[in-house]
Scaffold this motif. Structure first.
Motif, PDB file in Angstrom:
ATOM      1  N   ALA A  19       0.841  -1.202   0.000  1.00  0.00           N
ATOM      2  CA  ALA A  19       0.000   0.000   0.000  1.00  0.00           C
ATOM      3  C   ALA A  19       0.878   1.254   0.000  1.00  0.00           C
ATOM      4  O   ALA A  19       2.022   1.241   0.493  1.00  0.00           O
ATOM      5  N   ARG A  20       0.320   2.360  -0.562  1.00  0.00           N
ATOM      6  CA  ARG A  20       1.019   3.652  -0.540  1.00  0.00           C
ATOM      7  C   ARG A  20       0.302   4.579   0.432  1.00  0.00           C
ATOM      8  O   ARG A  20      -0.927   4.640   0.455  1.00  0.00           O
ATOM      9  N   ARG A  38       4.407   0.590   2.153  1.00  0.00           N
ATOM     10  CA  ARG A  38       4.436  -0.495   3.139  1.00  0.00           C
ATOM     11  C   ARG A  38       4.118  -1.812   2.424  1.00  0.00           C
ATOM     12  O   ARG A  38       3.148  -1.908   1.683  1.00  0.00           O
ATOM     13  N   VAL A  39       4.962  -2.804   2.669  1.00  0.00           N
ATOM     14  CA  VAL A  39       4.832  -4.110   2.024  1.00  0.00           C
ATOM     15  C   VAL A  39       4.787  -5.187   3.102  1.00  0.00           C
ATOM     16  O   VAL A  39       5.575  -5.157   4.047  1.00  0.00           O
ATOM     17  N   HIS A  40       3.849  -6.124   2.931  1.00  0.00           N
ATOM     18  CA  HIS A  40       3.735  -7.220   3.896  1.00  0.00           C
ATOM     19  C   HIS A  40       4.942  -8.146   3.769  1.00  0.00           C
ATOM     20  O   HIS A  40       5.340  -8.527   2.667  1.00  0.00           O
ATOM     21  N   SER A  47      -1.860  -5.955  10.321  1.00  0.00           N
ATOM     22  CA  SER A  47      -1.972  -4.587  10.841  1.00  0.00           C
ATOM     23  C   SER A  47      -0.654  -3.829  10.709  1.00  0.00           C
ATOM     24  O   SER A  47      -0.626  -2.596  10.807  1.00  0.00           O
ATOM     25  N   ALA A  48       0.424  -4.553  10.480  1.00  0.00           N
ATOM     26  CA  ALA A  48       1.698  -3.875  10.271  1.00  0.00           C
ATOM     27  C   ALA A  48       1.747  -3.198   8.906  1.00  0.00           C
ATOM     28  O   ALA A  48       2.552  -2.294   8.687  1.00  0.00           O
ATOM     29  N   THR A  49       0.871  -3.625   7.998  1.00  0.00           N
ATOM     30  CA  THR A  49       0.834  -3.023   6.662  1.00  0.00           C
ATOM     31  C   THR A  49      -0.220  -1.929   6.577  1.00  0.00           C
ATOM     32  O   THR A  49       0.026  -0.844   6.024  1.00  0.00           O
ATOM     33  N   ILE A  50      -1.387  -2.174   7.120  1.00  0.00           N
ATOM     34  CA  ILE A  50      -2.504  -1.229   7.055  1.00  0.00           C
ATOM     35  C   ILE A  50      -2.932  -0.849   8.460  1.00  0.00           C
ATOM     36  O   ILE A  50      -3.385  -1.698   9.226  1.00  0.00           O
TER      37      ILE A  50
END
Length: 526
Positions: A19-20, A38-40, A47-50
């Motif tokens: 996500a940007r 952010r990349v999984h 939740s670390a990504t979004i």
């Protein structure tokens, strides 16, 4: 790294792979461009990504996601358990307390749909949540490897010697196998007809997608009223739940007394046996989706079941049979009876089969539960049988020309004599499939790679016995004990059985020649 059997799995859903984010302050230079990506990564929570609490490193303003640039991936959650947990259903016990715990595996992207329920896998991954006291262990899988079942190589020396000693006959080896099979449970020589069918079902149940239709299902009609308890506690009862058919992959699913199930369950079982698959419907509204889904799993096991004709609640509703040899199967739907490859009348209360050996066996086991009561149990152990069956079930067999012609001849002749103007043929199209499966099973049990006419003789006798129980006897009159007309005390009785089966083979050929026009049966010279 962990290893286990899949006991549950979800459908494939989406997760945010990347996500940007942009700074919410338009005056900030980081409110544009691709500064916050952010990349999984494996092992991280989603939740670390979004999240909505990210802040800008430059101005400390909150970051907002630009949803146009969200990248989605596939996710599937699988639950596994160690294979040792299944030993509880196989009768193993060391009298030590134990506890098993299932593990949750997260599969992503290229790993989704790579696992099947009932199979065993080795998983290499990253632990993401470990709470053993709360039975919560989660692992993010990086790689999965299918674990081939351990197939013992070859057969034991005792069985190899027995095969050599009986090589002059196509029937003796399997007769002896049935005679001594499960001698730690019942005395040798009892229930030989049933045990032969169970052995044939075992070797015909293969863990291979190509062989799904070759499974041999067995339904037993019994009126065995003899109940001899070992003690006041008994052996206990095990309730088989709905997931058992999938967990029995490559093996046997025993479903107990059919008459104890309600109509909807019987209809579901019939559908599963006919399609060799089970479909799970997932209502979208109930699970937060707009679209209903359905997932289909292949069933790769054989089913064993029985109907207790002596149940006090059902004795008074049985119909009076009007045809010789016919059993009353009105307790369960006729279509379900037809879905089973074999129908067996298992009643050993005739004068030829005394209850005394079974009574003595049960009482001796109560005194010495671990004792080996018979010479057969010492010569041919459970491990020997496991190796034999594992070897036999993996043999690739083909039909000889005369065996193939004999099967088709018997099938056509049987359809002709069991057809009337009102109901049409009583033999379904699956009858030919069952005959092929039975013939293959007997050849495999003999450790041969070619199906001979002698295998077809056993298949025809078993199948005709089943047809007689369903519809009554016909011109091809088969005795209920045709496969085992004598008790197998010694070599002399085995020779008598061979002579009897040779006579049955001649009757079968005559039956085909008379009622199966257009089917040529080769003589030995031809």
């Amino acid at each position: 790294m962990i290893q286990g059997i899949v006991i549950a799995m979800t459908t494939v859903t989406k997760y945010t792979q990347g996500a940007r984010f942009l700074c919410s302050d338009e005056a900030c230079p980081l409110s544009k461009g691709f500064q916050y990506i952010r990349v999984h990564v494996p092992g991280a929570t989603e939740s670390a990504t979004i999240r909505n609490d990210f802040v800008c490193n430059l101005c400390s303003s909150s970051l907002q996601e630009d949803r146009k640039f969200r990248v989605l991936g596939d996710k599937q959650i699988v639950e596994i358990i160690t294979a040792k947990a299944l030993h509880a259903f196989q009768g193993y016990s060391n009298n030590q307390p134990f506890r098993f715990q299932s593990l949750t595996i997260f599969l992503r992207d290229e790993l989704v749909n790579k696992m099947n329920i009932g199979d065993e896998y080795k998983i290499i991954g990253i632990p993401t949540c470990v709470k053993t006291l709360q039975t919560s262990v989660c692992i993010e899988a990086n790689s999965i490897t299918f674990c081939n079942p351990k197939v013992p190589s070859g057969i034991s020396d005792n069985f190899r010697c027995l095969l050599s000693l009986t090589s002059s006959s196509c029937w003796k080896f399997t007769a002896i196998l049935a005679n001594i099979f499960a001698s730690h449970i019942i005395p040798p020589g009892t229930y030989n007809f049933l045990k032969l069918c169970l052995l044939m079902s075992l070797v015909q149940t293969r863990d291979c997608n190509k062989e799904l239709e070759d499974c041999l299902d067995i339904l037993i009609i019994t009126s065995d009223t003899l109940l001899v308890d070992r003690n006041n506690y008994g052996t206990g009862a095990v309730s088989i739940q709905a997931g058992s058919a999938l967990l029995a992959k490559g093996g046997i699913c025993f479903i107990g007394d059919l008459a104890s199930y309600k109509k909807d369950k019987l209809e579901q079982l019939q559908s599963v046996m006919e399609s060799r698959s089970i479909t799970v419907y997932i209502p979208g509204k109930k699970f937060g989706d707009d679209v209903d889904q359905q997932t289909t799993f292949p069933i790769q096991c054989s089913f064993w079941s029985f109907v207790d004709m002596d149940s006090s609640s059902r004795k008074n509703i049985q119909k009076t049979n009007t045809l010789i040899g016919q059993m009353d199967c009105s307790l369960i739907p006729a279509n379900l009876v037809e879905a089973f490859g074999l129908l067996i009348n298992c009643n050993e209360s005739s004068p030829c089969h005394s209850f005394l050996p079974t009574v003595q066996h049960t009482l001796k086991k109560a005194i010495d539960p671990e004792g080996l009561l018979y010479l057969a149990s010492k010569q041919f152990t459970t491990e020997d049988f496991e190796k034999l069956l594992a070897f036999a079930k993996n043999l690739n067999v083909e039909f000889s020309l005369e065996a193939e012609r004999m099967i088709h001849g018997y099938y056509l002749a049987s359809r002709r004599i069991r057809t009337d103007s009102i109901c049409g043929s009583k033999l379904s199209a699956s009858a030919l499939k069952y005959l092929v499966s039975l013939s293959e099973a007997h050849a495999r049990l003999n450790l041969r790679t070619k199906v001979l006419k002698e295998d077809v003789v056993i298949a025809a006798l078993l199948f005709e016995t089943s047809l007689t129980l369903k519809y009554g006897t016909t011109v091809f009159c088969v005795a209920p004990n045709a496969v085992f007309p004598f008790e197998l005390y010694n070599e002399e009785y085995l020779e008598q059985r061979d002579i009897y089966l040779t006579h049955c083979q001649q009757q079968l050929l005559q039956f085909i020649a008379t009622y199966g026009p257009g089917t040529a049966i080769f003589t030995n010279d031809e």
